[in-house]
Scaffold this motif. Structure first.
Motif, PDB file in Angstrom:
ATOM      1  N   GLN A  24      -5.784  -1.328  -4.323  1.00 51.03           N
ATOM      2  CA  GLN A  24      -5.719  -1.306  -2.864  1.00 51.03           C
ATOM      3  C   GLN A  24      -6.473  -2.487  -2.253  1.00 51.03           C
ATOM      4  O   GLN A  24      -6.061  -3.031  -1.222  1.00 51.03           O
ATOM      5  CB  GLN A  24      -6.297   0.016  -2.335  1.00 51.03           C
ATOM      6  CG  GLN A  24      -5.430   1.227  -2.610  1.00 51.03           C
ATOM      7  CD  GLN A  24      -6.079   2.504  -2.151  1.00 51.03           C
ATOM      8  OE1 GLN A  24      -7.289   2.550  -1.867  1.00 51.03           O
ATOM      9  NE2 GLN A  24      -5.291   3.585  -2.088  1.00 51.03           N
ATOM     10  N   ARG A  54       0.822  -1.207   0.000  1.00 47.73           N
ATOM     11  CA  ARG A  54       0.000   0.000   0.000  1.00 47.73           C
ATOM     12  C   ARG A  54       0.862   1.267   0.000  1.00 47.73           C
ATOM     13  O   ARG A  54       0.485   2.290  -0.577  1.00 47.73           O
ATOM     14  CB  ARG A  54      -0.924  -0.004   1.213  1.00 47.73           C
ATOM     15  CG  ARG A  54      -1.972  -1.104   1.130  1.00 47.73           C
ATOM     16  CD  ARG A  54      -2.900  -1.094   2.326  1.00 47.73           C
ATOM     17  NE  ARG A  54      -3.883  -2.163   2.194  1.00 47.73           N
ATOM     18  CZ  ARG A  54      -5.061  -2.030   1.593  1.00 47.73           C
ATOM     19  NH1 ARG A  54      -5.399  -0.862   1.078  1.00 47.73           N
ATOM     20  NH2 ARG A  54      -5.895  -3.054   1.504  1.00 47.73           N
ATOM     21  N   ASP A 103      -6.332   5.374   2.764  1.00 44.56           N
ATOM     22  CA  ASP A 103      -6.451   4.984   1.354  1.00 44.56           C
ATOM     23  C   ASP A 103      -7.546   5.774   0.648  1.00 44.56           C
ATOM     24  O   ASP A 103      -7.385   6.192  -0.508  1.00 44.56           O
ATOM     25  CB  ASP A 103      -6.741   3.483   1.257  1.00 44.56           C
ATOM     26  CG  ASP A 103      -5.585   2.643   1.780  1.00 44.56           C
ATOM     27  OD1 ASP A 103      -4.448   3.159   1.808  1.00 44.56           O
ATOM     28  OD2 ASP A 103      -5.820   1.481   2.159  1.00 44.56           O
TER      29      ASP A 103
END
Length: 597
Positions: free
Chosen positions: A544, A369, A433
């Motif tokens: 993601q 990530r 995110d």
């Protein structure tokens, strides 16, 4: 006295904040307007992109090397003060380069002033067109020089009146028709057919005319003589170029030297301040100085825009008013020089920053990530170069002046600085995110909006969106740094993301952006940038979701858990020993009783 009483932490933070404010203010006086100055000097979009891309790559390579050398030789204060003085002096050298444009002074005027003057000149030209060939040709040349900047999408500053849009400027069409009638009456070719000779400064035009009057054999002999002298080969080739390429190479050399002198300052001062605060166990207050830098940039870009807009087109005789940007940069830099003398610095030889950067890169590459966040920052940096390099070009084509540009850029900075006030609530609603996706999407929408400007103040709504684009993106990167970094590596990870976005991404975007603007124009350049960024934002959530989630390790809880486990084991050992001793004592007592009996 203890070392904590010998050091004034509040005073050190005040000095560091003042220095960041002044230096950020100085940079904001010139850097946002630098590409606009290149356009007014006569550089094409390709040349402007190459100059800015080289500037970013020099900063990317030289910043860590210069900071490491200044630490190794313990010359941080010398590097900081020398960088301030030399960068201000070299920046002023750009004012000594003559322009290759037709009349660069008129490009600093407002569009309204130019259109008014142009209408008056057209009327005068129509009245005196029959006065004689000399007067008519001179008046036509003055009207050509007074032509404003083209409002077409392909913004080439070296185009003459014959390349402008006649439908949007009827006065320009009248001037062009007058010049054609005069050239036809004189039996000479049209003076507006090419910009290669009329776009040169008067000395360059005289040199070219003298070179053209000579014979071909003499020209060839001169060229051969230059090739024979090896050490004058570069200067000889530079003299054989046209004025526009001479201007390009001179600006490229000066900007490269300027960047190599100014770029060591930020990293060197930042390392010294952090090690100073870390020495007194106050490194948690290190981030408070960044707010002053943002405020300084806001004051600098807004103040210089307001100042330049109040000046006439030409000041002090023949100096264009855009030179005020350079003098403001040098003046504010001089104000920062006394503060740099007392700037709090500390040298920690045990801390090896080079190994810290390598470790930070390994942490980013080893975390899926974090790697996606790095790719996003790289793409946003490429797109950000479009805004930094060519947004003012787009605003100028739609009638914006220095006042509109300065206030709009200041509003964007203020909007970006306001995001931490909303970050507490938004962090509860969105994960890091999601904030990353929101920031990249908001920036793509800004670029798409920039392609549809219609007036001087039309850019204002997009600048307000900077709070949820650049602000959210920087906050998401900050959370990602805290998530992936180990203790002591936070600044290294943050610098890796900064290098990817501010330096590498901006450099690649500058090189590519110049060619795209040259080929397709400004409007399609912003639209293409927005489309590419939106496509990545569509793919990013899927990537993601596929990437494995690594749980963040809370080292404080881990240490607390270790301490509790250790205490539990100690208590259990003590309890076992006590029980065993009591049992032995009990058994001994029973044995003694049996003997007595």
């Amino acid at each position: 006295m203890t070392r904590n009483k010998q050091i004034d932490i509040k005073g050190a933070l005040a000095l560091a904040g003042t220095f960041n404010f002044l230096y950020s203010c100085a940079k904001a006086c010139i850097l946002p307007f630098l590409t606009l100055y290149f356009r007014q000097q006569g550089l094409t979009p390709v040349m402007t992109g190459i100059v800015m891309g080289t500037k970013h790559l020099v900063s990317l390579i030289w910043s860590p090397v210069a900071s490491l050398l200044s630490k190794h030789y313990n010359k941080r204060r010398v590097v900081i003060t020398g960088s301030l003085v030399c960068s201000a002096a070299v920046a002023l050298l750009l004012l000594l380069i003559p322009s290759s444009d037709v009349d660069p002074q008129t490009s600093y005027c407002n569009m309204s002033e130019l259109s008014t003057g142009l209408t008056a000149d057209v009327g005068d030209d129509l009245l005196v067109s029959s006065a004689g060939p000399t007067a008519a040709s001179n008046l036509t040349r003055s009207n050509v020089n007074a032509a404003p900047v083209s409002q077409s999408n392909a913004t080439l500053p070296t185009k003459t009146l014959g390349d402008t849009n006649e439908t949007s400027h009827p006065q320009l069409a009248q001037v062009k028709n007058v010049s054609r009638m005069v050239s036809d009456s004189l039996g000479k070719p049209n003076t507006n057919r090419s910009s290669s000779s009329s776009s040169l400064p008067p000395p360059a035009r005289n040199k070219r005319s003298r070179a053209g009057s000579g014979s071909v054999a003499h020209h060839q002999e001169r060229k051969t003589g230059m090739e024979e002298e090896g050490h004058f080969e570069f200067l000889g080739s530079l003299k054989m170029m046209d004025a526009q390429h001479q201007l390009f190479f001179l600006i490229l050399i000066i900007v490269s030297i300027w960047e190599s002198l100014s770029t060591p300052l930020e990293w060197t001062a930042d390392d010294g301040l952090y090690e100073y605060l870390d020495f007194v166990d106050a490194s948690d207050r290190y981030g408070s100085t960044g707010v002053w830098g943002m405020l300084g940039a806001t004051c600098g870009v807004g103040g210089v825009g307001l100042l330049v807009s109040q000046l006439s087109c030409v000041i002090a005789g023949q100096m264009p008013r855009s030179a005020v940007h350079f003098y403001c940069y040098a003046g504010v830099t001089a104000l920062a020089l006394p503060v740099a003398v007392f700037l709090p610095l500390y040298l920690n030889k045990k801390r090896n920053r080079a190994n810290g950067l390598l470790k930070a890169m390994q942490l980013v590459c080893g975390h899926p990530r974090a790697l996606l966040c790095a790719v996003t920052t790289l793409l946003v940096g490429i797109a950000g170069s479009a805004v930094d390099n060519f947004l003012l070009w787009q605003m100028q084509d739609h009638g914006s002046g220095e006042l509109h540009m300065g206030l709009c850029l200041a509003l964007a900075l203020l909007s970006q600085a306001a995001f931490p006030l909303l970050a507490g609530r938004l962090s509860k609603l969105f994960s890091p995110d999601r904030l990353l996706i929101i920031g990249a999407t908001g920036f793509a929408l800004q670029c798409f909006y920039y392609s549809f400007l219609w007036g001087p103040w039309a850019v204002l709504p997009a600048q307000l969106l900077s709070c949820f684009s650049c602000g959210a993106l920087s906050w998401a990167v900050k959370l990602q740094c805290e998530d992936v970094a180990t203790p002591g590596a936070e600044r290294g990870v943050r610098r890796v993301y900064q290098a990817l976005s501010v330096e590498l991404g901006a450099g690649l975007g500058s090189f590519a952006g110049g060619f795209v603007v040259q080929r397709f124009g400004l409007a399609w350049f912003f639209r293409g940038t927005a489309v590419v960024l939106m496509l990545w934002c569509v793919c990013l959530p899927l990537l993601q979701w596929k990437a494995p989630r690594q749980r963040r390790i809370n080292y404080s809880r881990l240490l607390a858990a270790d301490a509790s486990e250790a205490s539990d084991s100690d208590s259990e050992q003590e309890r076992d020993w006590l029980d065993k001793a009591m049992e032995d004592d009990k058994s001994n007592n029973n044995h003694g009783r049996r003997i007595n009996h």
